[in-house]
Design an enzyme around this catalytic site. Structure first.
Site, PDB file in Angstrom:
ATOM      1  N   THR A  98      -0.718  18.624   2.400  1.00  0.00           N
ATOM      2  CA  THR A  98      -1.994  17.950   2.681  1.00  0.00           C
ATOM      3  C   THR A  98      -1.803  16.683   3.514  1.00  0.00           C
ATOM      4  OG1 THR A  98      -3.324  18.845   0.908  1.00  0.00           O
ATOM      5  CG2 THR A  98      -3.841  16.591   1.578  1.00  0.00           C
ATOM      6  N   THR A 132      -1.959   3.497   2.523  1.00  0.00           N
ATOM      7  CA  THR A 132      -1.527   2.742   1.352  1.00  0.00           C
ATOM      8  C   THR A 132      -0.471   1.687   1.687  1.00  0.00           C
ATOM      9  OG1 THR A 132      -0.304   3.012  -0.729  1.00  0.00           O
ATOM     10  CG2 THR A 132       0.086   4.669   0.933  1.00  0.00           C
ATOM     11  N   ASP A 133      -0.363   0.674   0.820  1.00  0.00           N
ATOM     12  CA  ASP A 133       0.702  -0.330   0.982  1.00  0.00           C
ATOM     13  C   ASP A 133       2.077   0.248   0.648  1.00  0.00           C
ATOM     14  OD1 ASP A 133       0.411  -0.110  -1.783  1.00  0.00           O
ATOM     15  OD2 ASP A 133       0.127  -2.254  -2.149  1.00  0.00           O
ATOM     16  N   GLU A 134       2.098   1.411  -0.040  1.00  0.00           N
ATOM     17  CA  GLU A 134       3.389   1.962  -0.487  1.00  0.00           C
ATOM     18  C   GLU A 134       4.280   2.373   0.679  1.00  0.00           C
ATOM     19  OE1 GLU A 134       3.475   4.601  -3.752  1.00  0.00           O
ATOM     20  OE2 GLU A 134       1.831   3.602  -4.796  1.00  0.00           O
ATOM     21  N   TYR A 158       5.459  10.793  -2.178  1.00  0.00           N
ATOM     22  CA  TYR A 158       4.068  10.444  -1.837  1.00  0.00           C
ATOM     23  C   TYR A 158       4.034   9.444  -0.680  1.00  0.00           C
ATOM     24  CZ  TYR A 158      -0.208   7.650  -1.960  1.00  0.00           C
ATOM     25  OH  TYR A 158      -1.328   6.959  -1.592  1.00  0.00           O
ATOM     26  N   LYS A 162       2.603   9.784   3.190  1.00  0.00           N
ATOM     27  CA  LYS A 162       1.559   8.921   3.767  1.00  0.00           C
ATOM     28  C   LYS A 162       2.092   8.210   5.019  1.00  0.00           C
ATOM     29  CE  LYS A 162      -2.064   8.075   2.531  1.00  0.00           C
ATOM     30  NZ  LYS A 162      -3.385   8.728   2.781  1.00  0.00           N
ATOM     31  N   ASN A 188      -6.012   0.354  -6.055  1.00  0.00           N
ATOM     32  CA  ASN A 188      -7.437   0.272  -6.389  1.00  0.00           C
ATOM     33  C   ASN A 188      -7.653   0.552  -7.873  1.00  0.00           C
ATOM     34  OD1 ASN A 188      -9.486   1.303  -3.611  1.00  0.00           O
ATOM     35  ND2 ASN A 188      -7.471   0.401  -3.510  1.00  0.00           N
ATOM     36  N   ASN A 257       2.625  -4.880 -14.727  1.00  0.00           N
ATOM     37  CA  ASN A 257       1.915  -3.812 -15.438  1.00  0.00           C
ATOM     38  C   ASN A 257       1.595  -4.188 -16.889  1.00  0.00           C
ATOM     39  OD1 ASN A 257       2.025  -2.229 -13.169  1.00  0.00           O
ATOM     40  ND2 ASN A 257       3.902  -1.163 -13.785  1.00  0.00           N
TER      41      ASN A 257
HETATM   42  P1  NAD Z   1      -7.729  10.983  -5.254  1.00  0.00           P
HETATM   43  O1  NAD Z   1      -6.521  11.779  -5.588  1.00  0.00           O
HETATM   44  O2  NAD Z   1      -8.555  10.432  -6.349  1.00  0.00           O
HETATM   45  O3  NAD Z   1      -8.701  11.844  -4.322  1.00  0.00           O
HETATM   46  C1  NAD Z   1      -8.237  12.624  -3.265  1.00  0.00           C
HETATM   47  C2  NAD Z   1      -9.353  13.557  -2.856  1.00  0.00           C
HETATM   48  O4  NAD Z   1      -8.883  14.335  -1.738  1.00  0.00           O
HETATM   49  C3  NAD Z   1      -9.760  14.565  -3.944  1.00  0.00           C
HETATM   50  O5  NAD Z   1     -11.156  14.652  -4.011  1.00  0.00           O
HETATM   51  C4  NAD Z   1      -9.156  15.884  -3.470  1.00  0.00           C
HETATM   52  O6  NAD Z   1      -9.889  17.007  -3.891  1.00  0.00           O
HETATM   53  C5  NAD Z   1      -9.211  15.713  -1.968  1.00  0.00           C
HETATM   54  N1  NAD Z   1      -8.198  16.519  -1.267  1.00  0.00           N
HETATM   55  C6  NAD Z   1      -6.886  16.664  -1.577  1.00  0.00           C
HETATM   56  N2  NAD Z   1      -6.295  17.504  -0.698  1.00  0.00           N
HETATM   57  C7  NAD Z   1      -7.250  17.876   0.201  1.00  0.00           C
HETATM   58  C8  NAD Z   1      -7.265  18.693   1.349  1.00  0.00           C
HETATM   59  N3  NAD Z   1      -6.155  19.336   1.754  1.00  0.00           N
HETATM   60  N4  NAD Z   1      -8.407  18.839   2.031  1.00  0.00           N
HETATM   61  C9  NAD Z   1      -9.546  18.218   1.636  1.00  0.00           C
HETATM   62  N5  NAD Z   1      -9.600  17.433   0.541  1.00  0.00           N
HETATM   63  C10 NAD Z   1      -8.471  17.262  -0.161  1.00  0.00           C
HETATM   64  O7  NAD Z   1      -7.208   9.830  -4.285  1.00  0.00           O
HETATM   65  P2  NAD Z   1      -7.762   8.343  -4.120  1.00  0.00           P
HETATM   66  O8  NAD Z   1      -7.094   7.466  -5.082  1.00  0.00           O
HETATM   67  O9  NAD Z   1      -9.248   8.382  -4.030  1.00  0.00           O
HETATM   68  O10 NAD Z   1      -7.160   8.009  -2.673  1.00  0.00           O
HETATM   69  C11 NAD Z   1      -7.904   8.270  -1.475  1.00  0.00           C
HETATM   70  C12 NAD Z   1      -7.074   7.848  -0.291  1.00  0.00           C
HETATM   71  O11 NAD Z   1      -6.769   6.462  -0.382  1.00  0.00           O
HETATM   72  C13 NAD Z   1      -5.716   8.564  -0.196  1.00  0.00           C
HETATM   73  O12 NAD Z   1      -5.452   8.820   1.146  1.00  0.00           O
HETATM   74  C14 NAD Z   1      -4.735   7.558  -0.766  1.00  0.00           C
HETATM   75  O13 NAD Z   1      -3.452   7.740  -0.208  1.00  0.00           O
HETATM   76  C15 NAD Z   1      -5.367   6.261  -0.318  1.00  0.00           C
HETATM   77  N6  NAD Z   1      -5.087   5.083  -1.160  1.00  0.00           N
HETATM   78  C16 NAD Z   1      -5.274   5.117  -2.514  1.00  0.00           C
HETATM   79  C17 NAD Z   1      -5.076   3.974  -3.270  1.00  0.00           C
HETATM   80  C18 NAD Z   1      -5.296   3.940  -4.770  1.00  0.00           C
HETATM   81  O14 NAD Z   1      -4.974   2.940  -5.408  1.00  0.00           O
HETATM   82  N7  NAD Z   1      -5.862   4.978  -5.378  1.00  0.00           N
HETATM   83  C19 NAD Z   1      -4.667   2.793  -2.636  1.00  0.00           C
HETATM   84  C20 NAD Z   1      -4.468   2.803  -1.245  1.00  0.00           C
HETATM   85  C21 NAD Z   1      -4.706   3.950  -0.521  1.00  0.00           C
HETATM   86  O1  DAU Z   2      -0.342   0.870  -3.957  1.00  0.00           O
HETATM   87  C1  DAU Z   2      -1.301   1.825  -3.666  1.00  0.00           C
HETATM   88  C2  DAU Z   2      -1.046   3.063  -4.478  1.00  0.00           C
HETATM   89  O2  DAU Z   2      -1.429   2.769  -5.811  1.00  0.00           O
HETATM   90  C3  DAU Z   2      -1.781   4.289  -3.955  1.00  0.00           C
HETATM   91  O3  DAU Z   2      -1.316   4.602  -2.685  1.00  0.00           O
HETATM   92  C4  DAU Z   2      -1.581   5.485  -4.892  1.00  0.00           C
HETATM   93  O4  DAU Z   2      -2.353   6.580  -4.452  1.00  0.00           O
HETATM   94  C5  DAU Z   2      -2.036   5.073  -6.279  1.00  0.00           C
HETATM   95  O5  DAU Z   2      -1.810   6.128  -7.192  1.00  0.00           O
HETATM   96  C6  DAU Z   2      -1.286   3.813  -6.741  1.00  0.00           C
HETATM   97  O6  DAU Z   2       0.123   4.098  -6.971  1.00  0.00           O
HETATM   98  P1  DAU Z   2       0.914   3.496  -8.218  1.00  0.00           P
HETATM   99  O7  DAU Z   2       2.093   4.336  -8.469  1.00  0.00           O
HETATM  100  O8  DAU Z   2       1.123   2.033  -8.064  1.00  0.00           O
HETATM  101  O9  DAU Z   2      -0.243   3.684  -9.357  1.00  0.00           O
HETATM  102  P2  DAU Z   2      -0.171   4.209 -10.857  1.00  0.00           P
HETATM  103  O10 DAU Z   2      -1.500   3.938 -11.478  1.00  0.00           O
HETATM  104  O11 DAU Z   2       0.392   5.579 -10.965  1.00  0.00           O
HETATM  105  O12 DAU Z   2       0.890   3.209 -11.520  1.00  0.00           O
HETATM  106  C7  DAU Z   2       0.672   1.806 -11.497  1.00  0.00           C
HETATM  107  C8  DAU Z   2       1.907   1.151 -12.117  1.00  0.00           C
HETATM  108  O13 DAU Z   2       1.915   1.468 -13.530  1.00  0.00           O
HETATM  109  C9  DAU Z   2       3.219   1.675 -11.572  1.00  0.00           C
HETATM  110  O14 DAU Z   2       4.154   0.604 -11.544  1.00  0.00           O
HETATM  111  C10 DAU Z   2       3.661   2.716 -12.588  1.00  0.00           C
HETATM  112  C11 DAU Z   2       3.109   2.181 -13.900  1.00  0.00           C
HETATM  113  N1  DAU Z   2       2.704   3.203 -14.910  1.00  0.00           N
HETATM  114  C12 DAU Z   2       1.911   4.227 -14.507  1.00  0.00           C
HETATM  115  C13 DAU Z   2       1.514   5.189 -15.402  1.00  0.00           C
HETATM  116  C14 DAU Z   2       0.645   6.362 -14.961  1.00  0.00           C
HETATM  117  C15 DAU Z   2       3.103   3.078 -16.224  1.00  0.00           C
HETATM  118  O15 DAU Z   2       3.822   2.102 -16.599  1.00  0.00           O
HETATM  119  N2  DAU Z   2       2.706   4.012 -17.119  1.00  0.00           N
HETATM  120  C16 DAU Z   2       1.938   5.099 -16.769  1.00  0.00           C
HETATM  121  O16 DAU Z   2       1.651   5.950 -17.634  1.00  0.00           O
END
Ligand code: NAD
Ligand code: DAU
Length: 351
Positions: A98, A132-134, A158, A162, A188, A257
């Site tokens: 994807t 993402t910042d990652e 991941y 990205k 977020n 965390n």
């Molecule tokens: P999410 O996993 O909650 O949602 C992803 C959505 O994309 C889902 O609705 C899924 O069905 C859809 N999807 C997946 N594969 C697809 C495909 N091949 N075609 C069409 N749709 C598809 O993710 P999120 O947390 O909402 O993140 C959205 C975007 O923001 C991502 O690109 C992620 O890398 C980026 N991002 C997320 C965070 C975060 O903290 N969640 C932070 C920075 C950037």
């Molecule tokens: O920084 C932006 C990213 O933030 C996005 O690009 C990703 O899509 C989003 O999933 C998020 O990634 P993280 O890995 O930072 O998020 P997560 O919520 O999975 O984890 C946040 C922190 O908490 C990380 O240091 C791992 C830790 N963690 C996570 C889970 C699920 C735990 O300690 N226990 C847990 O069960």
């Protein structure tokens, strides 16, 4: 009209809801509805004529081309992705499909569409890629936060996928002149956050008497941004960002965390105390660390603030309180998710 991909996920659905709430412009929402996509997020706009939902894959060149030809959007915003780091460690392939291959096919469809527009439409068109910042890797304790000139050093499948998608977007601008914008945002949180991620998982587990799993020593740092602030930043970049540029988006809210989990427990202790009078903190359990776990992320959002005048409206304290309250008010939303596939994931990850 704009075309949003991944608009049934966490950030995408918040973006679509805010867009339809604030603006008159219609949205086509293309989402594959993977485990992370949820039409419940979009219930309030189900009958809104300005919202056209299409189930489909960003990697489906024919479908995307057909949608572009039919609706002629003035912008495409790409939120669609596989987004969970832990899942990428267990099975990276979907992330490559994807995030890399899918983004490539989407770019190809958009490039062909954009090339065929008349001069005026061409000049107005934009492709905004949500990232993402990652991609910048990890920071040491005293390093300055990531700015747009930091090197890409992704550490998980991941973040590597990205990073690859960001590079493709950049190359399509450089080589073909495609008018692109990229945003790189920090963590977020907020409504509709899928309960596999730290904050919603902890709220859900706390309320259900389950362990609150902390990876390693819990001292990893993330920079938290309320999802609605991310949405305002994306709208601002879409309307005024300089083409070909990237903008870092962050809330200046670095937290370890363990502190985040303590804060959630404190709010729950106040809003919905446990029947036995104990704090939810007693459910905290330290578990095995994530392989290759990035220690610290922090975003320098100066460029976005100075150039485009964006500022987050929420602090972590106000945003996390709103978030906990939302989950208390919307437990049915979580219950609809925490069955079937989701349970299998929890079993695999926390066994
Ligand atoms: P999410 O996993 O909650 O949602 C992803 C959505 O994309 C889902 O609705 C899924 O069905 C859809 N999807 C997946 N594969 C697809 C495909 N091949 N075609 C069409 N749709 C598809 O993710 P999120 O947390 O909402 O993140 C959205 C975007 O923001 C991502 O690109 C992620 O890398 C980026 N991002 C997320 C965070 C975060 O903290 N969640 C932070 C920075 C950037
Ligand atoms: O920084 C932006 C990213 O933030 C996005 O690009 C990703 O899509 C989003 O999933 C998020 O990634 P993280 O890995 O930072 O998020 P997560 O919520 O999975 O984890 C946040 C922190 O908490 C990380 O240091 C791992 C830790 N963690 C996570 C889970 C699920 C735990 O300690 N226990 C847990 O069960």
């Amino acid at each position: 009209m704009i075309l949003v991909t991944g608009g049934a996920g966490f950030i995408g659905s918040n973006f679509v809801l805010d867009w339809l709430d604030k603006l008159d412009e219609p949205v086509i929402n293309l989402d594959k509805l993977t485990y992370a996509g949820n039409l419940d997020n979009l219930k309030t706009v189900a009958d809104n004529k300005k919202h056209i939902f299409v189930k489909g894959d960003i990697g489906d060149f024919e479908l995307v081309s057909k949608l572009l030809a039919e609706h002629k959007p003035r912008a495409v915003l790409n939120f669609a992705a596989e987004s969970h780091v832990d899942r990428s460690i267990h099975g990276p392939e979907d992330f490559i499909q994807t995030n890399v291959v899918g983004t490539f096919h989407l770019l190809e469809a958009v490039r062909a569409y954009w090339r065929g527009l008349d001069d005026e439409e061409k000049a107005a068109f934009k492709f905004l890629h949500v990232s993402t910042d990652e991609v910048y890797g990890t920071l040491e304790k005293n390093d300055p936060p990531f700015n747009e000139r930091n090197r890409y050093e992704p550490n998980s499948p991941y973040s590597a996928s990205k990073a690859a998608s960001d590079h493709l977007v950049r190359a399509y601008h450089h080589t073909y002149g495609l008018p692109v914008l990229t945003t790189n945002c920090s963590n977020n949180y907020g409504p509709y956050h899928f309960p596999e991620k730290l904050i919603p998982l902890v709220i859900h587990n706390a309320l259900n008497g389950k362990p609150l799993p902390i990876y390693g020593d819990g001292q990893q740092i993330r920079d938290w941004l309320f999802v609605k602030d991310h949405c305002t930043a994306i709208r601002r970049v879409l309307s005024a960002g300089r083409l070909g540029e990237t903008y870092n988006v962050g809330g200046w809210n670095e937290k370890p965390n363990l502190e985040v989990v303590h804060t959630i427990c404190d709010i729950l202790d106040e809003l919905q105390p446990r029947a036995d009078g104990q704090s939810y903190k007693s459910q905290i359990t330290f578990v095995k660390d994530r392989p290759g776990h990035d220690r610290r992320y922090a975003i320098d959002a100066t460029k976005l603030e100075k150039e485009l005048g964006w500022k987050p409206a929420e602090t972590f304290e106000t945003g996390i309180r709103k978030t906990v309250q939302w989950y208390l008010d919307n437990q049915a939303w979580v219950e609809n998710i925490t069955s079937g596939q989701y349970l299998k994931w929890v079993e695999k990850q926390y066994q």
